[in-house]
Scaffold this motif. Structure first.
Motif, PDB file in Angstrom:
ATOM      1  N   MET A   1      36.262  33.138  45.526  1.00  0.00           N
ATOM      2  CA  MET A   1      37.706  32.943  45.931  1.00  0.00           C
ATOM      3  C   MET A   1      38.280  33.706  45.669  1.00  0.00           C
ATOM      4  N   SER A   2      39.560  34.018  46.361  1.00  0.00           N
ATOM      5  CA  SER A   2      40.879  35.144  46.208  1.00  0.00           C
ATOM      6  C   SER A   2      41.557  34.941  45.730  1.00  0.00           C
ATOM      7  N   LEU A   3      42.250  35.915  44.695  1.00  0.00           N
ATOM      8  CA  LEU A   3      44.192  35.065  44.759  1.00  0.00           C
ATOM      9  C   LEU A   3      44.642  34.249  45.651  1.00  0.00           C
ATOM     10  N   ARG A   4      44.243  34.550  47.006  1.00  0.00           N
ATOM     11  CA  ARG A   4      45.288  33.470  47.585  1.00  0.00           C
ATOM     12  C   ARG A   4      43.989  32.501  48.104  1.00  0.00           C
ATOM     13  N   ASP A   5      43.896  32.278  47.645  1.00  0.00           N
ATOM     14  CA  ASP A   5      42.411  31.115  48.040  1.00  0.00           C
ATOM     15  C   ASP A   5      43.029  30.203  46.614  1.00  0.00           C
ATOM     16  N   ILE A   6      43.121  31.046  45.568  1.00  0.00           N
ATOM     17  CA  ILE A   6      43.453  30.003  44.112  1.00  0.00           C
ATOM     18  C   ILE A   6      45.011  29.801  44.119  1.00  0.00           C
ATOM     19  N   ALA A  32      39.723  38.082  41.101  1.00  0.00           N
ATOM     20  CA  ALA A  32      39.887  36.791  41.461  1.00  0.00           C
ATOM     21  C   ALA A  32      38.264  36.982  41.284  1.00  0.00           C
ATOM     22  N   SER A  33      37.578  36.042  40.216  1.00  0.00           N
ATOM     23  CA  SER A  33      36.243  35.736  40.662  1.00  0.00           C
ATOM     24  C   SER A  33      35.519  33.840  40.453  1.00  0.00           C
ATOM     25  N   ARG A  38      40.410  36.915  36.903  1.00  0.00           N
ATOM     26  CA  ARG A  38      39.836  38.470  35.983  1.00  0.00           C
ATOM     27  C   ARG A  38      41.137  38.799  35.698  1.00  0.00           C
ATOM     28  N   ILE A  39      41.415  38.845  34.049  1.00  0.00           N
ATOM     29  CA  ILE A  39      42.790  39.280  33.384  1.00  0.00           C
ATOM     30  C   ILE A  39      41.905  40.738  32.404  1.00  0.00           C
ATOM     31  N   SER A  47      38.067  43.150  32.076  1.00  0.00           N
ATOM     32  CA  SER A  47      38.554  42.205  32.675  1.00  0.00           C
ATOM     33  C   SER A  47      37.752  40.718  32.141  1.00  0.00           C
ATOM     34  N   SER A  48      38.060  39.968  31.869  1.00  0.00           N
ATOM     35  CA  SER A  48      37.721  38.559  31.117  1.00  0.00           C
ATOM     36  C   SER A  48      37.985  37.788  32.849  1.00  0.00           C
ATOM     37  N   PRO A  49      37.430  36.678  32.993  1.00  0.00           N
ATOM     38  CA  PRO A  49      37.728  35.191  33.366  1.00  0.00           C
ATOM     39  C   PRO A  49      38.229  34.763  32.935  1.00  0.00           C
ATOM     40  N   CYS A  50      39.334  33.606  33.791  1.00  0.00           N
ATOM     41  CA  CYS A  50      40.783  33.090  32.911  1.00  0.00           C
ATOM     42  C   CYS A  50      41.097  31.634  33.937  1.00  0.00           C
TER      43      CYS A  50
END
Length: 77
Positions: A1-6, A32-33, A38-39, A47-50
């Protein structure tokens, strides 16, 4: 999933490089993941998934983090 999808799914909009707060910690959006943003938190190398719904944009200079929220999330309560 991309930032756009999110953005389309959760209604939150972030771009790479955006400064954010998640769990009381400051960081930068790295990408994004799956369904997570991902931050890269300050002082960390990776980075870490949030959860996108827990990430808030950071307006530098206007951040007021209480001591309660700035604790390391690994520390016992």
């Amino acid at each position: 999933m991309s930032l756009r999808d999110i953005r389309e799914r959760y209604g939150v909009s972030f771009e790479r490089g955006t400064r954010v707060i998640c769990g009381g910690r400051l960081g930068t959006v790295a990408g994004a993941s799956n369904s997570h943003i991902r931050i890269k938190f300050d002082g960390r190398q990776i980075s870490s998934p949030c959860d996108p719904l827990e990430v808030q944009p950071c307006h530098e200079g206007a951040v007021n983090l209480s001591p309660q929220t700035t604790q390391d999330w690994h520390a016992p309560a």
